[in-house]
Design an enzyme around this catalytic site. Structure first.
Site, mmCIF file in Angstrom:
data_model
loop_
_atom_site.group_PDB
_atom_site.id
_atom_site.type_symbol
_atom_site.label_atom_id
_atom_site.label_comp_id
_atom_site.label_asym_id
_atom_site.label_seq_id
_atom_site.Cartn_x
_atom_site.Cartn_y
_atom_site.Cartn_z
ATOM 1 N N SER A 274 -3.019 -1.614 54.290
ATOM 2 C CA SER A 274 -4.441 -1.903 54.033
ATOM 3 C C SER A 274 -5.345 -1.282 55.096
ATOM 4 C CB SER A 274 -4.684 -3.407 53.917
ATOM 5 O OG SER A 274 -4.152 -4.095 55.024
ATOM 6 N N HIS A 304 3.421 -5.403 50.725
ATOM 7 C CA HIS A 304 2.413 -5.671 51.765
ATOM 8 C C HIS A 304 1.837 -7.075 51.529
ATOM 9 C CE1 HIS A 304 -0.476 -4.966 54.841
ATOM 10 N NE2 HIS A 304 -1.404 -4.329 54.150
ATOM 11 N N HIS A 350 10.135 -5.989 58.326
ATOM 12 C CA HIS A 350 8.845 -5.411 58.722
ATOM 13 C C HIS A 350 9.007 -3.929 59.040
ATOM 14 C CE1 HIS A 350 4.934 -4.975 60.715
ATOM 15 N NE2 HIS A 350 4.601 -6.020 59.985
ATOM 16 N N ARG A 359 2.958 -14.427 64.220
ATOM 17 C CA ARG A 359 2.086 -15.085 63.248
ATOM 18 C C ARG A 359 2.884 -16.115 62.446
ATOM 19 N NH1 ARG A 359 -0.035 -9.758 60.307
ATOM 20 N NH2 ARG A 359 2.213 -9.459 60.340
ATOM 21 N N ASP A 405 4.090 -13.643 56.123
ATOM 22 C CA ASP A 405 4.001 -14.170 54.761
ATOM 23 C C ASP A 405 5.066 -15.220 54.443
ATOM 24 O OD1 ASP A 405 1.853 -12.447 54.093
ATOM 25 O OD2 ASP A 405 3.292 -10.802 53.971
#
Ligand code: NMX
Ligand code: MLT
Length: 468
Positions: A274, A304, A350, A359, A405
């Site tokens: 992105s 993504h 990743h 995160r 995620d």
């Protein structure tokens, strides 16, 4: 709002005094009381322009590495090719926003309540200026964003032209495209603005875009799932809190989650799909709306940003097939079943990270604090143990650990935001902060049109023969 960990800030300052290298690279150690973000930037830009000029003239020919055929065929992994000032990703340690790790941001950025999660406006200030803002600066920025948060009526009509069943990311990106008609950059360019001033209308567009995307996103959510009953903004709330409120969630813990969520998803250096897409499109001098809409279309891909949707749907399919209290053995079987049917395990792996995503870790800490007994959280914790060894067994996965995620869905689900297909829109709202911050700097620094060289297989074969 409170400003926390003054002692941590002083520790970091004294570390920088002892290490001049750190002092030069970590600009956030400086402080300023000016609450106007635009004038702060105006002050910073000339020195950064000089810095870039010096870098180019003194070190322009320094080599950064060798390009191999594998890199060309492997999605340019490991190839350094972009300038991205707002954040930097270390494969082992994870993201740093202008030099600050996520725990440091949690300690240093102003929060809505004592000990609370950082306000995303504070992160926006940090990304743009490289400085930790004061609570007054964050308060002023919050107010400025609220003052820009009016979405023109045609945007809603444009979204309404789509079937209500259209994917939420399609509706969201369409709404962002409809916002583009208000672009100040486009108007200024048509009037012949001098290139040295490009950053100013880019700043205008970026702040308006950041202010308005939560409203467009909330509209999509209410349209799809709540019979179109729109909830207006609450003038007393901050950016993240307001977003949760407009979606229809007023539980204080959900407001905190949204502040954390928007902060941590905002930026992940420049090479992710992105950010890179936004940067590429903007390099053609497309305005921030055009560039960010393009970025959203990349974010909507399952490898993504859409992975957050895929994770919750996958977790729910585990529960459907095996029940909530599934044993680790059964979980292993389910993971293998997924892999054997030619799918990826969403939320793991990743392109750059080689350890657990920080995160993920901070969301896990949030869950341990607020929902330790939630059955889906327990399932996510079990997956943390079960999935990595299986991915390692495949022998090809470079990073078997969970990414951002893997965790976000169960937190949102716990507070009642259960519609997994919507999750990537939340990611998109957050990413506007990172992409637009860098975009302002792209224009201020006069970064070049992106145009890498491509070659054919025949060219590669010929080249390899010649060099053999
Ligand atoms: N499940 C199954 N296979 C995987 C996984 C996974 N979670 N991760 C990597 N692999 C495979 C990958 O598909 C590739 O297989 P092949 O050679 O057959 O094409 C092989 O392992 C090597 O891939 P890597 O070099 O480890 O990873 P790469 O950099 O190519 O891809 C991702 C990174 C993130 C696309 C990949 O790990 C993945 O598909 N993960 C699951 C989807 C996901 O969670 N995406 C979200 C990423 C974070 N975000 O928000 O963007
Ligand atoms: C992101 O946040 O953009 C993802 O982790 C993907 C990436 O960094 O490549």
């Amino acid at each position: 709002m409170v400003f926390r960990s003054v002692s941590l800030l002083s520790k970091l300052r004294s570390r920088a005094v002892q290490q001049p290298g750190l002092r030069n690279s970590v600009r956030w150690l400086q402080t300023s009381s000016d609450v106007d973000l635009h004038s702060q930037l105006k002050e910073l830009i000339p020195e950064q322009q000089e810095r870039l000029k010096k870098l180019k003239s003194e070190h322009g020919k320094v080599q950064l590495g060798n390009i191999t055929v594998d890199m060309v065929l492997g999605g340019m992994r490991g190839m350094t090719g972009l300038l991205w000032e707002t954040s930097l990703l270390d494969p082992d340690e994870g993201i740093r926003f202008r030099g600050l790790s996520i725990p440091e941001c949690q300690n240093l950025l102003p929060a809505a309540k004592p000990g609370g999660e950082p306000l995303p406006e504070g992160l926006l200030w940090l990304l743009l200026t490289g400085k930790v803002p004061t609570k007054e600066q964050v308060g002023a920025l919050s107010a400025e964003l609220r003052s820009r948060a009016t979405v023109p009526d045609h945007v809603y009509k444009t979204i309404d032209a789509l079937p209500v069943t259209a994917h939420p990311m399609t509706q969201f990106a369409t709404g962002v495209m409809a916002l583009q008609v208000q672009s100040e950059f486009q108007k200024a360019y048509e009037k012949g603005i001098h290139k040295s001033k490009y950053w100013e209308p880019t700043y205008e567009d970026s702040l308006s875009l950041i202010a308005q995307v939560p409203i467009v996103a909330a509209y999509v959510y209410r349209r799809m799932y709540k019979n179109g009953e729109v909830i207006p903004m609450d003038e007393s709330l901050d950016y993240g809190g307001n977003f949760a409120h407009m979606l229809g969630f007023d539980n204080p813990a959900m407001l905190e989650l949204m502040r954390l969520y928007v902060t941590i998803h905002s930026d992940h250096e420049g090479g992710n799909v992105s950010a890179h897409t936004g940067h590429l499109v903007a390099s053609a001098l497309s305005d921030p709306y055009l560039s960010f809409a393009a970025a959203l279309n990349g974010l909507a891909g399952p490898l993504h940003g859409l992975a957050n949707q895929e994770v919750l749907l996958w977790i729910k399919s585990v529960v459907e097939e095996c029940g909530e209290n599934v044993s680790k053995e059964k979980l292993q079987d389910y993971v293998w079943k997924t892999l054997n049917s030619g799918k990826v395990v969403p939320g793991f792996g990743h392109g750059v990270l080689r350890k657990t995503d920080p995160r993920y870790t901070c969301q896990r800490e949030f869950a341990l604090k607020h929902l330790p007994e939630d059955p889906l959280f327990k399932l996510v914790s079990n997956l943390y143990e079960v999935v990595p060894p299986i991915l390692l067994e495949l022998g090809k996965v470079k990073n078997p650990w969970p990414n951002v995620d893997a965790h976000s869905g169960v937190l949102l689900n716990y507070y009642g935001l259960t519609e997994a297909r919507y999750y990537t829109v939340l990611f998109g709202v957050s990413r506007a902060i990172g992409i637009c911050s860098q975009l302002i700097w792209d224009r201020a620094l006069g970064l070049a049109l992106e145009r890498p060289k491509s070659v054919t297989m025949e060219w590669l074969e010929g080249h390899c023969k010649k060099t053999a």
